[in-house]
Design a protein around this motif. Structure first.
Motif, PDB file in Angstrom:
ATOM      1  N   THR A  36      53.953 135.721  29.180  1.00 46.90           N
ATOM      2  CA  THR A  36      53.298 134.961  28.064  1.00 46.90           C
ATOM      3  C   THR A  36      52.218 134.055  28.788  1.00 46.90           C
ATOM      4  O   THR A  36      51.282 133.836  28.045  1.00 46.90           O
ATOM      5  N   ARG A  37      52.207 134.066  30.016  1.00 45.91           N
ATOM      6  CA  ARG A  37      51.439 133.288  30.939  1.00 45.91           C
ATOM      7  C   ARG A  37      50.383 134.331  31.484  1.00 45.91           C
ATOM      8  O   ARG A  37      50.975 135.380  32.056  1.00 45.91           O
ATOM      9  N   ILE A  38      49.067 133.887  31.865  1.00 43.99           N
ATOM     10  CA  ILE A  38      48.160 134.499  32.519  1.00 43.99           C
ATOM     11  C   ILE A  38      48.056 133.964  33.999  1.00 43.99           C
ATOM     12  O   ILE A  38      48.283 132.761  34.191  1.00 43.99           O
ATOM     13  N   GLY A  39      48.247 134.898  34.995  1.00 46.45           N
ATOM     14  CA  GLY A  39      47.909 134.049  36.337  1.00 46.45           C
ATOM     15  C   GLY A  39      48.891 134.897  37.470  1.00 46.45           C
ATOM     16  O   GLY A  39      48.713 134.420  38.865  1.00 46.45           O
ATOM     17  N   GLY A  40      49.932 135.293  37.039  1.00 48.22           N
ATOM     18  CA  GLY A  40      50.944 135.960  38.237  1.00 48.22           C
ATOM     19  C   GLY A  40      51.477 134.821  39.159  1.00 48.22           C
ATOM     20  O   GLY A  40      51.879 133.902  38.752  1.00 48.22           O
ATOM     21  N   ARG A  41      51.190 135.180  40.331  1.00 50.00           N
ATOM     22  CA  ARG A  41      51.644 134.309  41.233  1.00 50.00           C
ATOM     23  C   ARG A  41      50.636 133.098  41.465  1.00 50.00           C
ATOM     24  O   ARG A  41      50.976 132.370  42.451  1.00 50.00           O
ATOM     25  N   ILE A  42      49.767 132.748  40.642  1.00 51.30           N
ATOM     26  CA  ILE A  42      48.998 131.588  40.601  1.00 51.30           C
ATOM     27  C   ILE A  42      49.684 130.827  39.567  1.00 51.30           C
ATOM     28  O   ILE A  42      49.446 131.540  38.117  1.00 51.30           O
ATOM     29  N   LYS A  43      49.981 129.843  39.638  1.00 52.77           N
ATOM     30  CA  LYS A  43      50.755 129.015  38.471  1.00 52.77           C
ATOM     31  C   LYS A  43      50.685 127.524  38.763  1.00 52.77           C
ATOM     32  O   LYS A  43      51.094 127.134  39.743  1.00 52.77           O
ATOM     33  N   THR A  44      49.625 126.627  38.139  1.00 49.25           N
ATOM     34  CA  THR A  44      49.527 125.452  38.159  1.00 49.25           C
ATOM     35  C   THR A  44      49.940 124.689  37.162  1.00 49.25           C
ATOM     36  O   THR A  44      49.678 124.778  36.011  1.00 49.25           O
ATOM     37  N   ILE A  45      50.870 123.713  37.501  1.00 47.58           N
ATOM     38  CA  ILE A  45      51.567 122.744  36.683  1.00 47.58           C
ATOM     39  C   ILE A  45      50.755 121.192  36.418  1.00 47.58           C
ATOM     40  O   ILE A  45      50.405 120.675  37.796  1.00 47.58           O
ATOM     41  N   THR A  46      50.420 120.779  35.327  1.00 39.99           N
ATOM     42  CA  THR A  46      49.654 119.584  35.227  1.00 39.99           C
ATOM     43  C   THR A  46      50.763 118.460  34.882  1.00 39.99           C
ATOM     44  O   THR A  46      51.187 118.432  33.957  1.00 39.99           O
ATOM     45  N   GLY A  47      50.784 117.466  35.864  1.00 41.08           N
ATOM     46  CA  GLY A  47      51.573 116.443  35.602  1.00 41.08           C
ATOM     47  C   GLY A  47      51.067 115.334  34.527  1.00 41.08           C
ATOM     48  O   GLY A  47      50.084 115.490  34.084  1.00 41.08           O
ATOM     49  N   THR A  48      51.907 114.386  33.939  1.00 39.27           N
ATOM     50  CA  THR A  48      51.379 113.447  33.062  1.00 39.27           C
ATOM     51  C   THR A  48      50.164 112.679  33.502  1.00 39.27           C
ATOM     52  O   THR A  48      49.608 112.115  32.801  1.00 39.27           O
ATOM     53  N   THR A  49      50.054 112.344  34.791  1.00 40.39           N
ATOM     54  CA  THR A  49      49.069 111.657  35.493  1.00 40.39           C
ATOM     55  C   THR A  49      47.770 112.341  35.592  1.00 40.39           C
ATOM     56  O   THR A  49      46.967 111.955  36.045  1.00 40.39           O
ATOM     57  N   GLY A  50      48.067 113.779  35.113  1.00 44.76           N
ATOM     58  CA  GLY A  50      46.846 114.446  35.578  1.00 44.76           C
ATOM     59  C   GLY A  50      46.695 115.313  36.665  1.00 44.76           C
ATOM     60  O   GLY A  50      45.919 115.998  36.941  1.00 44.76           O
ATOM     61  N   VAL A  51      47.648 115.030  37.646  1.00 50.76           N
ATOM     62  CA  VAL A  51      47.743 115.765  39.055  1.00 50.76           C
ATOM     63  C   VAL A  51      48.025 117.244  38.860  1.00 50.76           C
ATOM     64  O   VAL A  51      48.942 117.427  38.015  1.00 50.76           O
ATOM     65  N   THR A  52      47.405 117.982  39.583  1.00 53.22           N
ATOM     66  CA  THR A  52      47.819 119.364  39.299  1.00 53.22           C
ATOM     67  C   THR A  52      48.698 120.091  40.484  1.00 53.22           C
ATOM     68  O   THR A  52      48.292 119.568  41.658  1.00 53.22           O
ATOM     69  N   MET A  53      49.743 120.690  40.157  1.00 53.98           N
ATOM     70  CA  MET A  53      50.746 120.925  41.187  1.00 53.98           C
ATOM     71  C   MET A  53      51.055 122.325  41.254  1.00 53.98           C
ATOM     72  O   MET A  53      51.241 123.038  40.250  1.00 53.98           O
ATOM     73  N   GLU A  54      50.720 122.943  42.487  1.00 53.95           N
ATOM     74  CA  GLU A  54      50.785 124.423  42.641  1.00 53.95           C
ATOM     75  C   GLU A  54      52.173 124.884  42.822  1.00 53.95           C
ATOM     76  O   GLU A  54      52.700 124.444  43.968  1.00 53.95           O
ATOM     77  N   THR A 236      44.888 114.953  44.082  1.00 52.30           N
ATOM     78  CA  THR A 236      43.767 115.584  43.634  1.00 52.30           C
ATOM     79  C   THR A 236      42.657 115.420  44.492  1.00 52.30           C
ATOM     80  O   THR A 236      42.550 114.296  45.379  1.00 52.30           O
ATOM     81  N   ALA A 237      41.548 116.211  44.351  1.00 56.33           N
ATOM     82  CA  ALA A 237      40.421 115.925  45.206  1.00 56.33           C
ATOM     83  C   ALA A 237      39.670 114.757  45.126  1.00 56.33           C
ATOM     84  O   ALA A 237      39.164 114.147  46.122  1.00 56.33           O
ATOM     85  N   ASP A 238      39.678 114.054  44.085  1.00 56.11           N
ATOM     86  CA  ASP A 238      39.141 112.735  43.523  1.00 56.11           C
ATOM     87  C   ASP A 238      40.201 111.637  43.730  1.00 56.11           C
ATOM     88  O   ASP A 238      39.814 110.447  43.392  1.00 56.11           O
ATOM     89  N   ASN A 239      41.573 111.933  44.363  1.00 57.29           N
ATOM     90  CA  ASN A 239      42.165 111.134  44.546  1.00 57.29           C
ATOM     91  C   ASN A 239      42.598 110.133  43.358  1.00 57.29           C
ATOM     92  O   ASN A 239      42.980 109.087  43.404  1.00 57.29           O
ATOM     93  N   PHE A 240      42.757 110.770  42.235  1.00 53.64           N
ATOM     94  CA  PHE A 240      43.448 110.102  40.936  1.00 53.64           C
ATOM     95  C   PHE A 240      44.693 110.554  40.800  1.00 53.64           C
ATOM     96  O   PHE A 240      45.381 109.664  40.040  1.00 53.64           O
ATOM     97  N   GLY A 241      45.210 111.268  41.176  1.00 49.25           N
ATOM     98  CA  GLY A 241      46.594 112.091  40.982  1.00 49.25           C
ATOM     99  C   GLY A 241      47.175 112.181  42.274  1.00 49.25           C
ATOM    100  O   GLY A 241      46.652 112.711  43.091  1.00 49.25           O
ATOM    101  N   PHE A 242      48.638 111.848  42.286  1.00 53.00           N
ATOM    102  CA  PHE A 242      49.479 111.782  43.611  1.00 53.00           C
ATOM    103  C   PHE A 242      50.403 112.910  43.510  1.00 53.00           C
ATOM    104  O   PHE A 242      51.303 112.483  42.430  1.00 53.00           O
ATOM    105  N   ALA A 243      50.838 113.501  44.563  1.00 56.03           N
ATOM    106  CA  ALA A 243      52.056 114.203  44.484  1.00 56.03           C
ATOM    107  C   ALA A 243      52.369 114.914  45.975  1.00 56.03           C
ATOM    108  O   ALA A 243      50.965 114.745  46.874  1.00 56.03           O
ATOM    109  N   LEU A 244      53.533 115.200  46.259  1.00 55.40           N
ATOM    110  CA  LEU A 244      53.758 115.962  47.423  1.00 55.40           C
ATOM    111  C   LEU A 244      54.210 117.079  47.172  1.00 55.40           C
ATOM    112  O   LEU A 244      54.893 117.228  46.033  1.00 55.40           O
ATOM    113  N   LYS A 245      53.963 118.224  48.052  1.00 56.53           N
ATOM    114  CA  LYS A 245      54.270 119.562  47.479  1.00 56.53           C
ATOM    115  C   LYS A 245      54.517 120.248  48.616  1.00 56.53           C
ATOM    116  O   LYS A 245      54.085 120.270  49.557  1.00 56.53           O
ATOM    117  N   GLY A 246      55.553 121.343  48.528  1.00 56.25           N
ATOM    118  CA  GLY A 246      55.933 122.230  49.590  1.00 56.25           C
ATOM    119  C   GLY A 246      56.899 123.408  49.412  1.00 56.25           C
ATOM    120  O   GLY A 246      57.061 123.660  48.164  1.00 56.25           O
TER     121      GLY A 246
END
Ligand SMILES: Cc1cc2nc3c(=O)[nH]c(=O)nc-3n(C[C@H](O)[C@H](O)[C@H](O)COP(=O)(O)OP(=O)(O)OC[C@H]3O[C@@H](n4cnc5c(N)ncnc54)[C@H](O)[C@@H]3O)c2cc1C
Length: 350
Positions: A36-54, A236-246
């Motif tokens: 139901t989702r387009i993108g396959g192995r590309i899947k970006t989740i947007t958090g409540t602060t607007g940070v995007t998490m791959e 994020t690139a402009d440093n408005f949203g924060f996350a650690l990912k791995g």
């Protein structure tokens, strides 16, 4: 201009970019996507602060000329992965982590501004959403006179002059029936073709503040001792949203999400302090449990095994069926760069 109708199976990066290139040649395309989702192995989740998490593809480098060219052509900005500060390497659970710094002279990795899904969204808008049919799982590809008939899991059929599959090869030959059969040497090759990152578990933890950076840590971690094996700052690139990912240890797929989360937060707390417990969200993706990406192998298959094999260069069903996707590329197979390279190779055939 060629008066052909081409069906593309799979709306991941390769399918989308192939559709984009074929449309530019005036060819009518229809993308059929099981999810139901387009993108396959590309899947970006947007958090409540607007940070995007791959949860899927994230990085590329200067050696990835195909994707860099596409990003520039589509005017999609990208930025350098943050690595400044103290990085950590855990060798054993009972000794403190080793500290090191990544030099600015190291070859950089880049991320797409706004998340990798920015590229997917841009391609969808170029191709036109009307040309992409989701929730359509192909189970049969049949040659009939001068056409191929593609049938989905609920019995709907679509006719095309040519079909391009971008389903990862091992999944393709285990989930789609071909009439006539594909040659046995090809089927055996596909079963032994590795799907990049198919076994992986990705996680991200969203935070209000980049407390690790405030403590002079880069957020980069390599560990042989705990659940998190590899991790990076994911602000994020402009440093408005924060996350650690791995990436988590693949063996922890037998645990529940709650159990993995507890272990991740405990490891982060041990490394960076009590602030690690004050997270906004924990998200993860266990790719080996994604039936539209991963299919267990019949025997041990090594990373990138048979990727870019010469058998992926030839069409089947009397020149009407092409097998594509990132794993078929001869350059950087398995990666986003490979997905773009494979799309360019196939588009040259039309
Ligand atoms: C966790 C993870 C991390 C990664 N990190 C990176 C990275 O940092 N850098 C990088 O360059 N690459 C990375 N990759 C690899 C990158 O995601 C892939 O190279 C690329 O996205 C593959 O695109 P594709 O279109 O070839 O295949 P896919 O994205 O797998 O697309 C195939 C599509 O086919 C669909 N499909 C499957 N079966 C059917 C069916 N029967 N009928 C219809 N549709 C079907 C699927 O739903 C999917 O949408 C990563 C991958 C993962 C999983």
């Amino acid at each position: 201009m060629k008066n052909e109708k081409v069906i593309l199976i799979g709306a991941g990066l390769c399918g989308l970019y192939t559709a984009f290139l074929l449309q530019k040649k005036g060819i009518e395309v229809l993308l059929l996507e099981a999810n139901t989702r387009i993108g396959g192995r590309i899947k970006t989740i947007t958090g409540t602060t607007g940070v995007t998490m791959e949860m899927g593809a994230t990085w590329f480098g200067n050696q990835h000329s195909h994707i860099l060219e596409v990003l520039r052509a589509l005017e999609i900005p990208y930025f350098k992965q943050h690595t400044q500060g103290i990085s950590l390497f855990e060798t054993m659970s009972f000794v403190p982590p080793q500290k090191f710094e990544i030099s600015d002279s190291e070859e950089p990795s880049f991320r797409i501004v706004g998340g990798t899904a920015t590229l997917i969204k841009k391609l969808i808008s170029e191709i036109g959403i009307k040309n992409i049919k989701t929730n359509t799982k192909i189970t049969l590809i049949k040659e009939e006179n001068h056409h191929l008939i593609v049938t989905d899991s609920v019995g709907n059929s679509y006719s095309a002059d040519k079909v391009i599959s971008t389903i990862p090869p091992n999944l393709l030959v285990n989930s789609v029936i071909f009439e006539p059969n594909l040659p046995e040497n090809f089927t055996q090759l596909a079963k032994k073709t590795h799907t990049w990152m198919g076994e992986s578990i990705k996680f991200a933890v969203e935070y209000k503040t980049p407390f690790w950076k405030e403590k002079k840590y880069s957020g980069t971690l390599f560990s042989q001792a705990s659940i998190i094996q590899e991790m990076y700052d994911h602000s994020t690139a402009d440093n408005f949203g924060f996350a650690l990912k791995g990436f988590l240890n693949g063996g922890t797929s037998v645990l529940s999400l709650e159990q993995r989360k507890e272990k991740v937060i405990a490891q982060l707390t041990a490394l960076f302090g009590l602030e690690a417990k004050d997270y906004i969200a924990y998200v993860e993706n266990v790719w080996r449990e994604e039936p539209l990406t991963f299919q267990p192998y019949e025997q041990l298959v090594l990373a990138h095994q048979n990727n870019g094999h010469s058998l992926y260069k030839r069409p089947f069903q009397n020149g009407k069926l092409y097998i594509s996707g990132a794993e078929t590329a001869t350059q950087n197979p398995g990666y986003m760069d490979g997905a773009i390279a494979a799309a360019k190779t196939i588009a040259l055939e039309f």
